[in-house]
Design an enzyme around this catalytic site. Structure first.
Site, short mmCIF file in Angstrom:
data_model
loop_
_atom_site.label_atom_id
_atom_site.label_comp_id
_atom_site.label_asym_id
_atom_site.label_seq_id
_atom_site.Cartn_x
_atom_site.Cartn_y
_atom_site.Cartn_z
N ASP A 80 0.82 -1.21 0.00
CA ASP A 80 0.00 0.00 0.00
C ASP A 80 0.85 1.26 0.00
O ASP A 80 2.01 1.25 0.44
CB ASP A 80 -0.95 0.01 1.19
CG ASP A 80 -0.23 -0.14 2.53
OD1 ASP A 80 0.71 -0.94 2.61
OD2 ASP A 80 -0.62 0.56 3.51
N GLU A 145 0.11 -1.21 5.86
CA GLU A 145 1.16 -0.65 6.72
C GLU A 145 0.96 0.85 6.90
O GLU A 145 1.22 1.39 7.98
CB GLU A 145 2.54 -0.94 6.13
CG GLU A 145 3.71 -0.61 7.05
CD GLU A 145 4.14 0.85 7.04
OE1 GLU A 145 4.85 1.27 7.96
OE2 GLU A 145 3.75 1.58 6.08
#
Length: 399
Positions: A80, A145
């Site tokens: 991400d 994350e």
């Protein structure tokens, strides 16, 4: 012709960067499909885990070692990336365009799609050379994350699937360095989001009520900002310290009230606090409670985040993986310095499980642009990073 022109690893990196795996509501499926193709290309097995949510995958490509009973190595990265403001970019943020200077512009070039692809590129080269190593290597691609890893690494580490990996050591992300010295991170501070819910006497705004929320709010803010200022001075007065060595305190929200002429019965103020490793958590809590009493009472403290103290990874000869990692940098003649990470990464969940972890991104002579507009990495720096991992990975996998 520059080394990066028509380079196959650069092209694969660009392909990965063009997947807009950005928050909020990340669609990870294109990343998963891309990684499946990489695993097939490498001739390595791939497994996809969903510890909490079918839309939040943890992807692992595995290269089995010659002694698979030994504790394994994890090479971690996250899929991400943070949101973008396209109008602030001079290049399309998911275009992965290369300018005339060889700079690759895209969200994720530094944080941290570069590292994940450098792992795979190094392993591709090592496999082509016919290399094998003692320890099994797991190349891990985590989800979420950038929003704290609460649905990603935090949930995956406690599972039986993670335990079955028999992890002995992990590499994760670091930060770019603007000079020739590489930054290496061995610990992280504890993230606390502290909310003070303040109650007091309400009434008309024309009067001087006692014990109002405003008076109490001022006291709490003053004490928190005094503490902040002491940490600012500590950092300024000691050149051996960096941001990770001190506690940071920042006021982030104040909420409450209805009308301009009504003194409200409640207010809330919140602070983002990152506790340094030398802070005693219980003593800090007692200090907060003491300030609430001194402010006049009627204040409740809650925590949206209250991470425990996590011991740092040893960076001495007691840690065979550290010796192998540091020896790799030294053998390449690379300058490095060890630091406590100023922000937060998935490494904290791995260290909390008692597994040593090091944060490292092989990007020196590079401006720090993570989460910034016009994020980029030089193609030459990217390719040099692959060469660095070609030394590090064999050494830690044979430690």
């Amino acid at each position: 012709m520059a080394a990066w022109e028509n380079n196959e690893e650069i092209k694969l990196f660009q392909e990965y960067l063009r997947i807009p795996s950005t928050h909020p509501d990340v669609d990870y499926e294109p990343c998963v499909e891309f990684l499946k193709r990489q695993a097939q290309n490498l001739g390595l097995p791939i497994r996809i885990y969903h510890p909490t949510d079918p839309k939040k995958p943890t992807v692992i490509i595995t290269w089995t070692g010659t002694q698979p009973e030994l504790p394994s190595i994890v090479l971690n990265s996250h899929m991400d990336v943070v949101p973008v403001y396209p109008e602030k970019w001079t290049h399309p943020p998911f275009g992965a365009e290369i300018d005339s200077k060889g700079r690759i512009f895209a969200r994720g070039t530094q944080d941290m799609k570069s590292v994940g692809m450098q792992y795979l590129a190094a392993i591709r080269a090592l496999k082509k050379e016919g290399k094998r190593f003692k320890r099994t290597i797991h190349i891990m691609f985590a989800a979420d994350e950038e929003i704290g890893g609460k649905s990603g690494m935090a949930k995956f580490v406690p599972t039986d699937d993670f335990k079955a990996l028999n992890v002995g050591f992990a590499l994760d992300e670091g930060i770019a360095s603007p000079n020739e010295t590489f930054d290496v991170f061995y610990a992280e501070r504890s993230i606390w989001f502290i909310l003070f819910h303040i109650s007091g006497n309400a009434g008309h705004g024309s009067l001087l009520h006692e014990n109002t929320v405003g008076v109490k709010l001022r006291y709490i803010i003053d004490r928190m900002m005094d503490f902040r200022e002491a940490e600012v001075k500590k950092l300024a007065n000691n050149s051996s310290l960096n941001l990770g060595n001190v506690t940071t305190v920042n006021l982030t929200r104040v909420q409450g009230g209805i009308l301009n002429n009504i003194v409200p019965p409640k207010l809330m103020v919140s602070f983002d606090v990152r506790l340094a490793l030398d802070v005693d958590h219980q003593q800090f809590i007692k200090q907060l409670e003491k300030w609430c009493e001194e402010a006049g009472g009627g204040i409740e403290i809650t925590y949206e985040s209250k991470e425990p103290y996590v011991p740092p990874t040893p960076i001495d000869d007691s840690n065979i993986y550290w010796k192998a990692f540091k020896g790799s940098l030294d053998s390449l003649g690379l300058k490095s310095r060890t630091l406590i990470f100023p922000g937060a990464t998935d490494s904290r969940y791995i260290r909390a499980a008692g597994i040593p972890a090091i944060g490292f991104s092989p990007m020196n002579n590079t401006p720090v642009l993570l989460h910034d507009n016009d994020e980029y990495i030089d193609a030459d720096i990217y390719l040099k990073g692959i060469e660095i991992y070609k030394t590090i990975i064999p050494n830690i996998a044979n430690a």
